[in-house]
Enzyme design. Sequence first.
Site, short mmCIF file in Angstrom:
data_model
loop_
_atom_site.label_atom_id
_atom_site.label_comp_id
_atom_site.label_asym_id
_atom_site.label_seq_id
_atom_site.Cartn_x
_atom_site.Cartn_y
_atom_site.Cartn_z
N TRP A 89 0.84 -1.21 0.00
CA TRP A 89 0.00 0.00 0.00
C TRP A 89 0.86 1.25 0.00
O TRP A 89 0.58 2.22 -0.69
CB TRP A 89 -0.98 -0.01 1.17
CG TRP A 89 -1.92 -1.17 1.07
CD1 TRP A 89 -1.98 -2.25 1.89
CD2 TRP A 89 -2.93 -1.39 0.06
NE1 TRP A 89 -2.96 -3.12 1.47
CE2 TRP A 89 -3.54 -2.62 0.35
CE3 TRP A 89 -3.34 -0.67 -1.06
CZ2 TRP A 89 -4.57 -3.15 -0.44
CZ3 TRP A 89 -4.37 -1.19 -1.85
CH2 TRP A 89 -4.97 -2.42 -1.54
N ASP A 159 -1.29 7.03 6.41
CA ASP A 159 -2.38 6.15 5.97
C ASP A 159 -2.64 5.18 7.13
O ASP A 159 -1.83 4.29 7.39
CB ASP A 159 -1.94 5.39 4.70
CG ASP A 159 -2.96 4.33 4.28
OD1 ASP A 159 -4.02 4.21 4.92
OD2 ASP A 159 -2.68 3.62 3.29
N LYS A 183 -12.20 -1.12 7.80
CA LYS A 183 -11.57 -2.12 8.67
C LYS A 183 -12.05 -1.96 10.12
O LYS A 183 -12.55 -2.90 10.71
CB LYS A 183 -10.05 -1.98 8.61
CG LYS A 183 -9.49 -2.09 7.20
CD LYS A 183 -8.88 -3.43 6.99
CE LYS A 183 -8.14 -3.59 5.70
NZ LYS A 183 -8.72 -3.10 4.47
N1 PMP Z 1 -4.00 1.42 2.64
C1 PMP Z 1 -4.00 0.34 3.44
C2 PMP Z 1 -3.05 0.28 4.59
C3 PMP Z 1 -4.91 -0.71 3.20
O1 PMP Z 1 -4.93 -1.78 3.99
C4 PMP Z 1 -5.81 -0.61 2.10
C5 PMP Z 1 -6.83 -1.67 1.78
N2 PMP Z 1 -6.78 -2.83 2.41
C6 PMP Z 1 -5.72 0.52 1.28
C7 PMP Z 1 -4.83 1.52 1.59
C8 PMP Z 1 -6.64 0.68 0.09
O2 PMP Z 1 -7.87 1.05 0.56
P1 PMP Z 1 -9.16 1.28 -0.35
O3 PMP Z 1 -9.56 -0.06 -0.85
O4 PMP Z 1 -10.13 1.90 0.60
O5 PMP Z 1 -8.78 2.20 -1.45
#
Ligand code: PMP
Length: 347
Positions: A89, A159, A183
């Site tokens: 991520w 994030d 989450k």
């Molecule tokens: N950042 C992290 C740390 C994540 O765990 C996730 C998704 N699991 C995301 C970003 C992406 O999130 P989204 O699907 O809401 O765009």
Amino acid sequence: MPLPVLEQAERELVSLPGVGMSMLEVSHRSKIFEDVLARAQADIRTLAGIPSNYKVLFLQGGASLQFTMVPMNLLTAGATADYLVTGVWASKAADEARKIGKVHVAATTKAEHFTRLPRAEEIALTPGAAYVHMTSNNTIYGTEWKTPPDVGDLPLVSDTSSDMFSRPIDVSRHALIYAGAQKNMGPAGVTVVIIRDDLLARSAPSLPSMLSYAVHAENGSMYNTPPVFAIYLLGLVVRWLLNGGGLESIAVANERKASKLYAEIDRTGFYRGTAQKDSRSLMNITFRLPSEELEKQFVKEAEKDGMDGLKGHRSVGGIRASIYNAFPEEGVDALTSFMREFERRNG
Ligand code: PMP
């Protein structure tokens, strides 16, 4: 989602008490939704102890849109943004920023397959960087920063998608915090952004309105139709957290849950934790078994016992137990018993 929240939503689904309409059909300009939004924001402020010089925004597009909005708004011409690349991520966030401006990878543990977080002496910050971006919990690898790294006076952007509201957070150490709700905070469809007021001045007026923090802040997250039902549910989750004693209390529960699993992993050599001990996450517990065959068998037999979703992320394999706020301690106890029994039969 916490069961009491789902039960309340079920009771109120067809007709909100005192309103006679469903939250799924009220206008976002109605007094009822205005109150829901205001209360959710106020409760988030109380829960996380957010100083008055920060705005709480409810946006859409998930955390992934924040990968783009952060550099679009904050990475001003000629400046460099520093990224701490600690997983997939974080890499994606850096990749999106590269489409907007100059990115410097201030630290990465990629060579070690992201099994740990960078140490303070490994972080090489750019003097005067536009911001430093970090990922507080690396969902796939099961690593989590205990406290944010020291970035001096540079604006820290975090994030927190997979550990928001799982423990106390020192908002004042951050310039911007973002997290998809799905989450720990609610259903998919709403993203929480906490932004320090002075950063709003960086949003160029030429930015498309929907991508501008300043526009969303000026309009109180109502520039366009917000995800009404998702915000309502998020509000219920935040109240559930407050009623349960706030972030200190949930952190105690989360530490207890995680330590039970790590103790089982470390008990013999059969299971092997993939994250290095000082980087271990309280949310995503990742481990391996002696062979991939045994891992497949583990997942299959666990499913038969009613334990779903234990397969590690497809990019890394292995096993991952995601034990977010709403996951009950009895579930952890059931998993540790299963692990012990599985080892007895296959160890
Ligand atoms: N950042 C992290 C740390 C994540 O765990 C996730 C998704 N699991 C995301 C970003 C992406 O999130 P989204 O699907 O809401 O765009």
